[in-house]
Scaffold this active site. Structure first.
Site, mmCIF file in Angstrom:
data_model
loop_
_atom_site.group_PDB
_atom_site.id
_atom_site.type_symbol
_atom_site.label_atom_id
_atom_site.label_comp_id
_atom_site.label_asym_id
_atom_site.label_seq_id
_atom_site.Cartn_x
_atom_site.Cartn_y
_atom_site.Cartn_z
ATOM 1 N N LYS A 280 -10.105 2.622 -8.745
ATOM 2 C CA LYS A 280 -11.475 1.025 -8.963
ATOM 3 C C LYS A 280 -10.122 -0.165 -9.625
ATOM 4 C CE LYS A 280 -12.901 1.532 -6.149
ATOM 5 N NZ LYS A 280 -13.519 2.553 -5.904
ATOM 6 N N TRP B 195 -3.758 -5.867 9.765
ATOM 7 C CA TRP B 195 -2.547 -4.939 8.271
ATOM 8 C C TRP B 195 -1.500 -4.574 8.980
ATOM 9 C CZ3 TRP B 195 -1.798 0.075 7.102
ATOM 10 C CH2 TRP B 195 -1.397 -0.024 5.371
ATOM 11 N N ASN C 59 -4.464 -2.881 17.211
ATOM 12 C CA ASN C 59 -4.662 -2.133 16.318
ATOM 13 C C ASN C 59 -4.890 -0.462 17.243
ATOM 14 O OD1 ASN C 59 -6.123 -0.575 13.275
ATOM 15 N ND2 ASN C 59 -7.695 -0.164 14.767
ATOM 16 N N GLY C 60 -3.670 -0.181 15.592
ATOM 17 C CA GLY C 60 -2.796 1.308 15.898
ATOM 18 C C GLY C 60 -1.235 0.828 15.947
ATOM 19 N N GLU D 135 -11.977 7.802 -10.155
ATOM 20 C CA GLU D 135 -12.192 7.179 -9.909
ATOM 21 C C GLU D 135 -11.623 6.015 -10.094
ATOM 22 O OE1 GLU D 135 -13.326 6.298 -6.656
ATOM 23 O OE2 GLU D 135 -14.075 4.982 -6.743
ATOM 24 N N LYS E 295 -9.491 -2.030 4.751
ATOM 25 C CA LYS E 295 -10.635 -1.072 4.679
ATOM 26 C C LYS E 295 -10.897 0.146 5.108
ATOM 27 C CE LYS E 295 -14.903 -0.475 2.770
ATOM 28 N NZ LYS E 295 -14.796 -0.446 1.841
ATOM 29 N N ARG F 126 -10.650 -5.395 7.486
ATOM 30 C CA ARG F 126 -10.104 -4.697 7.757
ATOM 31 C C ARG F 126 -8.491 -4.570 7.620
ATOM 32 N NH1 ARG F 126 -13.119 -1.388 11.644
ATOM 33 N NH2 ARG F 126 -11.369 -0.749 12.181
ATOM 34 N N CYS G 244 -6.410 -3.987 10.470
ATOM 35 C CA CYS G 244 -6.822 -4.533 11.444
ATOM 36 C C CYS G 244 -8.186 -4.545 11.909
ATOM 37 C CB CYS G 244 -5.434 -4.257 13.050
ATOM 38 S SG CYS G 244 -4.108 -4.862 12.618
ATOM 39 N N HIS H 227 -0.257 18.174 -22.492
ATOM 40 C CA HIS H 227 0.985 18.788 -21.344
ATOM 41 C C HIS H 227 2.000 17.810 -20.662
ATOM 42 C CE1 HIS H 227 -0.725 22.714 -21.939
ATOM 43 N NE2 HIS H 227 -2.347 21.945 -22.150
ATOM 44 N N GLU I 66 -6.613 -1.094 -7.343
ATOM 45 C CA GLU I 66 -7.077 -1.470 -6.572
ATOM 46 C C GLU I 66 -6.800 -2.906 -6.576
ATOM 47 O OE1 GLU I 66 -10.666 0.677 -4.289
ATOM 48 O OE2 GLU I 66 -9.055 0.443 -3.453
#
Ligand code: M6R
Length: 626
Positions: free
Chosen positions: A499, A81, A107-108, A495, A621, A27, A2, A518, A502
């Site tokens: 990428k 968000w 926010n939260g 990584e 973000k 955000r 947010c 394995h 997402e």
């Protein structure tokens, strides 16, 4: 999560608020809303609000159709968000008090919202959304009705809330005031000439001012056109924030001719790494941290290192483990922040916990940091955000100097985290006398050469772009992509897969190449793309030989292999279907180079599939909830 903006001043309030939301949209982008307070020359002041599900553009379309003959006196804006309640118009912020006089954004997560909602409903209040936020709006309305003082009302409300929250509120009959409060969630104040800003981060207002105030935990701030800024604690006692100047300029928050922020940020990596290294070695060859509340003896007493982080930052930690153990011979473990405190790790005064966070606000990492401090461990933060909570609460800090990273998918933050982590490893080795000065300076020379080599990798990205486009075009060609690596190539593989997941929403997995046999090798079918991160054939030839065997194993089962290898590596070229070469580098520093083609692979594949590059679905973000 947010983005929050508040403004009091002479500019067009709606323009400042929307501009701030645009810069904070990374955000969260599930919905957006504004509340504006008007003070007409005649008649009573009044409050208007608009909110819309979806991206900010949906809200802008609504606002564009409105009459703006009267400018608002102050306003607040929110980009969401979703946590409680699906993304929808009714769950979008702002929320109103029952009498409609107060508008509030958040926010939260308010953890005791269930019990507060029951209490408010029992008093006859009807809820219009599924959010936790709405309880705060109703409580604030009830308290404001007591004495008509928004700051006092906010103070009483905060005493009743549990969890993490930044709140901003305006009142219909107080057009010159915005009140904010923060606990465990970010809020900064921007200080202009007769104008004041409140925001989740400085990106919202750097177009107008670079002077800011960092608020502490459990503080309430009031910005008022006449009286400026006042800060108090949740206990009602006067307090103050910490002033700082922002060294990002507005160009950093623009796309600068690139199609996406991510593309721009990939290209900024050589500069960002160079900036992160610059000035970090003093005239005696010692590495200089930014803020150190630990003595050299404290560093010497360390007998164990934990690195704690999330997502891409966690991958930077995994690379660092190899460097720290090799350079310092101190055992080093790497932990996902969201798991750290629940597994009750063994920590004491001689443990160093390195927390890595681009945003400096990731709640999982913050909670891990606090757990480490409770257990008396020393905490060193690596962060990109000056004034954020994680560095503030740590015993020592090294800032990366990546500049603002807007794209949700992290790129330059990762490379600068690696650079900073290498410095921390060398600092530890130096302070503990494990490495001689000339050994450290040989590694530093290689580090300083890295930005030039990253630039070379960036100049040569077209072949990997073409491979990504071909895969996207082939029927089912990129339904699943596997990444394999050994040693520091393993975190790079993780990584690369993150990428791709997402950005392109594809099934992508990173594996330690030796683990394939394995189990995961059964994922390979005819044509499955496998990206192999191949170590240098020089120096670590054993590692190189092993991964060549792994390449053969997957090829024998039909995989199509794309190898990221050192220039001139003829052996890899003879086994892989495609190669992307990177300049020669010491093995431990190679992730600074080998990650870059994987970033480009992901962005190009995602673009070919028509994905939203800077704002992938379901993500935000800055993850300020646990
Ligand atoms: O701000 P932080 O570094 O603490 O963020 C941690 C992760 O949320 C972040 O790295 C995330 O994984 C990236 N968006 C991945 O590209």
């Amino acid at each position: 999560m947010c983005g929050i903006v508040g403004y009091v001043g002479a500019r067009s309030v709606v323009d400042v608020v929307i501009d701030g939301l645009r810069r904070l949209e990374y955000r969260g982008y599930d919905s957006a809303g504004v509340a504006l307070v008007y003070a007409p020359e005649t008649g009573e002041p009044y409050l208007e609000f608009d909110k819309k599900a979806g991206k900010l553009a949906n809200l802008e379309a609504v606002l564009d159709g409105q009459d703006r003959s009267l400018e608002a006196a102050c306003g607040i804006g929110h980009t969401r968000w979703a946590t409680h309640g699906v993304p929808s118009d009714r769950n979008a912020h702002p929320h109103l008090s029952a009498d409609g006089r107060i508008s509030l954004i958040h926010n939260g997560i308010i953890e005791n919202f269930g019990q507060l909602r029951v209490e408010l409903e029992a008093s006859g209040i009807e809820f219009l959304s599924d959010t936790d936020t709405e309880v705060a709006a109703h409580l604030l309305g009830r308290e404001y009705a007591v004495d008509g003082d928004l700051t006092e009302a906010m103070t009483r409300v905060c005493a009743r809330l549990e969890g993490a929250f930044t709140l901003l509120a305006v009142a219909a009959d107080d057009p010159d005031t915005v009140v904010g409060a923060r606990r465990n969630s970010p809020l900064v104040v921007g200080l202009g000439d007769g104008e004041y800003f409140l925001a989740s981060d400085v990106a919202a207002f750097i177009a107008y001012t670079t002077e800011a105030i960092e608020l502490g935990q459990d503080q309430i701030v009031t910005i008022n056109r006449e009286n400026g800024i006042t800060v108090r604690g949740f206990d009602g006692q006067p307090s103050e924030g910490k002033p700082f100047s922002v060294d990002w300029d507005i160009a950093a928050a623009e796309k600068g001719g690139f199609e996406t922020f991510m593309a721009k940020e990939i290209h900024e990596q050589p500069q960002a790494v160079a900036d992160t290294l610059r000035g970090r070695i003093d005239e005696t060859g010692q590495i200089v941290l930014d803020e150190v509340r630990m003595s050299d003896q404290d560093f010497r007493d360390i007998d164990k290192v934990f690195i704690v982080a999330c997502g891409t930052s966690y991958h930077a930690g995994l690379v660092t483990k190899y460097a720290i153990e090799h350079w310092t011979r101190i055992p080093c473990e790497v932990e996902l922040a969201s798991e750290f405190r629940y597994r009750d790790p063994v920590l004491d005064r001689s443990t160093l916990v390195v927390v890595i966070s681009q945003s400096g606000e990731t709640m999982d990492t913050l909670m891990a940091l606090r757990h480490a401090k409770d257990q008396k461990a020393r905490v060193l933060a690596i962060s990109n955000t000056v004034g954020s909570t994680i560095p503030r609460e740590s015993d020592a800090v090294l800032y990366t100097r990546a500049g603002i990273e807007v794209a949700v998918a992290s790129t330059k933050a990762f490379l600068t985290q690696l650079a900073a982590c290498y410095l921390v490893g060398l600092h530890l080795a130096q302070v503990r006398g494990i490495k001689y000065a000339d050994e450290v300076s040989a590694i530093l020379d290689e580090l300083v050469a890295a930005p030039g080599k990253i630039a070379k990798v960036i100049e040569n990205l077209e072949p990997i772009r073409q491979m990504a486009r071909d895969l996207a075009a082939a029927e089912d060609g990129a339904a699943r992509v596997l990444f394999i690596g050994r040693h520091v190539g393993y975190p790079v593989a993780l990584e690369g897969a993150l990428k791709l997941k997402e950005l392109a929403y594809l099934h992508a997995e990173g594996f330690a190449a030796g683990e394939l046999k394995h189990g995961p090798i059964s994922l390979i079918e005819d044509g499955t793309p496998v990206v192999a991160i191949v170590p240098s054939p020089r120096g670590r030839s054993l590692l190189h030989d092993k991964i060549i065997s792994n390449i053969q194993e997957v090829k024998a089962r039909g995989a199509k292999v794309i190898a990221i290898c050192e220039e001139g590596d003829a052996i890899t070229a003879s086994h892989a279907d495609f190669t992307v070469e990177t300049p020669a580098s010491p093995t431990l520093l190679a992730p600074l180079l080998t990650t870059v083609p994987l970033q480009e692979f992901a962005i190009e594949l995602a673009m070919a599939l028509g994905r939203d590059i800077d704002q992938p679905r379901n993500l935000a973000k800055s993850v300020t909830v646990e």
